[in-house]
Design a protein around this motif. Structure first.
Motif, PDB file in Angstrom:
ATOM      1  N   ARG A 104     -10.739   7.999   0.622  1.00 29.91           N
ATOM      2  CA  ARG A 104      -9.643   7.339   1.098  1.00 29.91           C
ATOM      3  C   ARG A 104      -9.193   5.380   0.019  1.00 29.91           C
ATOM      4  O   ARG A 104     -10.452   5.129   0.116  1.00 29.91           O
ATOM      5  CB  ARG A 104     -10.269   6.889   2.158  1.00 29.91           C
ATOM      6  CG  ARG A 104      -9.027   6.140   3.199  1.00 29.91           C
ATOM      7  CD  ARG A 104      -9.858   6.086   4.484  1.00 29.91           C
ATOM      8  NE  ARG A 104      -9.266   7.023   5.381  1.00 29.91           N
ATOM      9  CZ  ARG A 104      -9.478   7.430   6.290  1.00 29.91           C
ATOM     10  NH1 ARG A 104     -10.568   6.903   7.687  1.00 29.91           N
ATOM     11  NH2 ARG A 104      -8.768   9.119   7.065  1.00 29.91           N
ATOM     12  N   PHE A 105      -8.532   5.147   0.533  1.00 30.83           N
ATOM     13  CA  PHE A 105      -8.247   3.933  -0.192  1.00 30.83           C
ATOM     14  C   PHE A 105      -8.150   3.292   1.034  1.00 30.83           C
ATOM     15  O   PHE A 105      -6.891   3.870   1.565  1.00 30.83           O
ATOM     16  CB  PHE A 105      -7.121   4.139  -1.189  1.00 30.83           C
ATOM     17  CG  PHE A 105      -7.165   4.829  -2.098  1.00 30.83           C
ATOM     18  CD1 PHE A 105      -8.440   4.359  -3.375  1.00 30.83           C
ATOM     19  CD2 PHE A 105      -7.462   5.746  -2.242  1.00 30.83           C
ATOM     20  CE1 PHE A 105      -9.018   5.386  -4.553  1.00 30.83           C
ATOM     21  CE2 PHE A 105      -7.568   6.914  -3.419  1.00 30.83           C
ATOM     22  CZ  PHE A 105      -8.188   6.736  -4.453  1.00 30.83           C
ATOM     23  N   ARG A 106      -8.505   2.207   1.331  1.00 35.89           N
ATOM     24  CA  ARG A 106      -8.458   0.915   3.029  1.00 35.89           C
ATOM     25  C   ARG A 106      -8.309  -0.182   1.872  1.00 35.89           C
ATOM     26  O   ARG A 106      -8.907  -0.509   1.294  1.00 35.89           O
ATOM     27  CB  ARG A 106      -8.935   2.200   3.823  1.00 35.89           C
ATOM     28  CG  ARG A 106     -10.464   1.303   3.392  1.00 35.89           C
ATOM     29  CD  ARG A 106     -11.173   1.645   4.356  1.00 35.89           C
ATOM     30  NE  ARG A 106     -12.613   1.765   5.142  1.00 35.89           N
ATOM     31  CZ  ARG A 106     -12.806  -0.275   4.747  1.00 35.89           C
ATOM     32  NH1 ARG A 106     -12.155  -0.442   5.375  1.00 35.89           N
ATOM     33  NH2 ARG A 106     -14.222   0.312   4.690  1.00 35.89           N
ATOM     34  N   LEU A 114       0.389  -1.407   0.343  1.00 29.65           N
ATOM     35  CA  LEU A 114      -0.159   0.170  -0.096  1.00 29.65           C
ATOM     36  C   LEU A 114       0.806   1.272  -0.187  1.00 29.65           C
ATOM     37  O   LEU A 114       0.301   2.025  -0.644  1.00 29.65           O
ATOM     38  CB  LEU A 114      -1.023   0.122   0.868  1.00 29.65           C
ATOM     39  CG  LEU A 114      -1.894   1.339   1.706  1.00 29.65           C
ATOM     40  CD1 LEU A 114      -3.381   0.997   0.188  1.00 29.65           C
ATOM     41  CD2 LEU A 114      -2.975   0.828   2.565  1.00 29.65           C
ATOM     42  N   THR A 131     -12.798   1.751  -1.393  1.00 33.77           N
ATOM     43  CA  THR A 131     -12.637   3.443  -1.682  1.00 33.77           C
ATOM     44  C   THR A 131     -14.110   3.691  -0.983  1.00 33.77           C
ATOM     45  O   THR A 131     -15.042   3.500  -0.618  1.00 33.77           O
ATOM     46  CB  THR A 131     -12.553   3.540  -2.855  1.00 33.77           C
ATOM     47  OG1 THR A 131     -14.363   3.343  -3.967  1.00 33.77           O
ATOM     48  CG2 THR A 131     -11.594   3.436  -4.023  1.00 33.77           C
ATOM     49  N   VAL A 181      -9.045  -3.070  -2.046  1.00 31.19           N
ATOM     50  CA  VAL A 181      -9.522  -1.403  -2.010  1.00 31.19           C
ATOM     51  C   VAL A 181     -10.241  -1.314  -1.244  1.00 31.19           C
ATOM     52  O   VAL A 181     -11.408  -1.654  -2.804  1.00 31.19           O
ATOM     53  CB  VAL A 181      -8.354  -1.131  -2.280  1.00 31.19           C
ATOM     54  CG1 VAL A 181      -8.279   0.599  -1.956  1.00 31.19           C
ATOM     55  CG2 VAL A 181      -6.864  -1.981  -2.114  1.00 31.19           C
ATOM     56  N   TYR A 193      -4.198   2.683   4.977  1.00 35.69           N
ATOM     57  CA  TYR A 193      -4.956   3.303   4.107  1.00 35.69           C
ATOM     58  C   TYR A 193      -4.071   4.883   4.235  1.00 35.69           C
ATOM     59  O   TYR A 193      -3.181   5.185   4.517  1.00 35.69           O
ATOM     60  CB  TYR A 193      -6.570   4.106   4.008  1.00 35.69           C
ATOM     61  CG  TYR A 193      -6.062   4.630   5.422  1.00 35.69           C
ATOM     62  CD1 TYR A 193      -6.719   6.598   5.327  1.00 35.69           C
ATOM     63  CD2 TYR A 193      -6.126   4.411   7.148  1.00 35.69           C
ATOM     64  CE1 TYR A 193      -6.268   7.469   6.679  1.00 35.69           C
ATOM     65  CE2 TYR A 193      -6.034   5.528   8.320  1.00 35.69           C
ATOM     66  CZ  TYR A 193      -6.212   7.030   7.950  1.00 35.69           C
ATOM     67  OH  TYR A 193      -5.883   7.768   8.562  1.00 35.69           O
ATOM     68  N   GLU A 248      -4.763   8.438   1.382  1.00 35.84           N
ATOM     69  CA  GLU A 248      -5.570   9.369   0.755  1.00 35.84           C
ATOM     70  C   GLU A 248      -5.559  10.209  -0.078  1.00 35.84           C
ATOM     71  O   GLU A 248      -4.200  10.688  -0.196  1.00 35.84           O
ATOM     72  CB  GLU A 248      -6.618  10.733   2.387  1.00 35.84           C
ATOM     73  CG  GLU A 248      -7.322  10.008   3.431  1.00 35.84           C
ATOM     74  CD  GLU A 248      -7.370  10.460   4.239  1.00 35.84           C
ATOM     75  OE1 GLU A 248      -9.116   9.762   4.947  1.00 35.84           O
ATOM     76  OE2 GLU A 248      -7.034  11.297   4.722  1.00 35.84           O
TER      77      GLU A 248
END
Length: 176
Positions: A153-155, A47, A135, A133, A161, A163
């Motif tokens: 936000r990508f977590r 990530l 969003t 992932v 995560y 952002e």
């Protein structure tokens, strides 16, 4: 008396066997915990690498947008780190990126819009090491009263995560 000695010997033998098993299990558990703690978190590392690539692509799109006279769409090209027979970089991919009036990749203000930005910028599936992932879109007006704070936000399902601020192009480092 002979029967008592035999019974004591059996009890001692059982006790020794149980002790050996307990020591063996304890050692195995200690080794497992030791190696588990020393192993790097591959999802976090991946990530972090994707956040750096995301930031680089966002900035490349911005400068390309500036250089081309601020069009509504730019075409991002990806090149392999090698030359072909004619000593020219090998292009591996081209994909369109929709740009905002301020020169940053844009999409609808929603989780699906953030997924579109991920796809435009990285051109990769929303997956890390077999994990999806997620969003999410956070409206800046609801967060701080300032629309410039709107972000994607990508977590992963738990933990790390990063952002992307949709109006400023800033990519906030991996958290978690």
């Amino acid at each position: 008396m002979h029967k008592n000695q035999a019974a004591e010997e059996r009890n001692r033998s059982v006790l020794v066997n149980i002790s050996v098993v307990v020591v063996f299990v304890s050692l195995m558990l200690a080794f497992i915990l030791y190696f588990e703690q020393g192993r790097p978190n591959l999802r976090l590392t991946t990530l972090q690498t994707l956040a750096i690539s995301f930031s680089t692509s966002v900035n490349n799109a911005h400068w390309q947008w500036q250089g081309e006279g601020r069009p509504p769409i730019v075409i991002l090209s990806t090149f392999a780190p090698r030359l072909d027979d004619q000593k020219v970089l090998v292009e591996t991919d081209k994909h369109p990126v929709f740009m905002s009036d301020t020169g940053w990749p844009k999409a609808d203000p929603s989780g699906k819009g953030c997924a579109q930005i991920w796809n435009m910028v990285l051109n990769l599936p929303l997956e890390i090491d077999g994990f999806r992932v997620f969003t999410e879109f956070y409206d800046g007006v609801k967060l701080s009263g300032n629309s410039l704070d709107s972000r994607c936000r990508f977590r992963l399902s738990t933990g790390p995560y990063f952002e992307y601020k949709v109006f400023t192009g800033e990519v906030l480092r991996v958290q978690g």
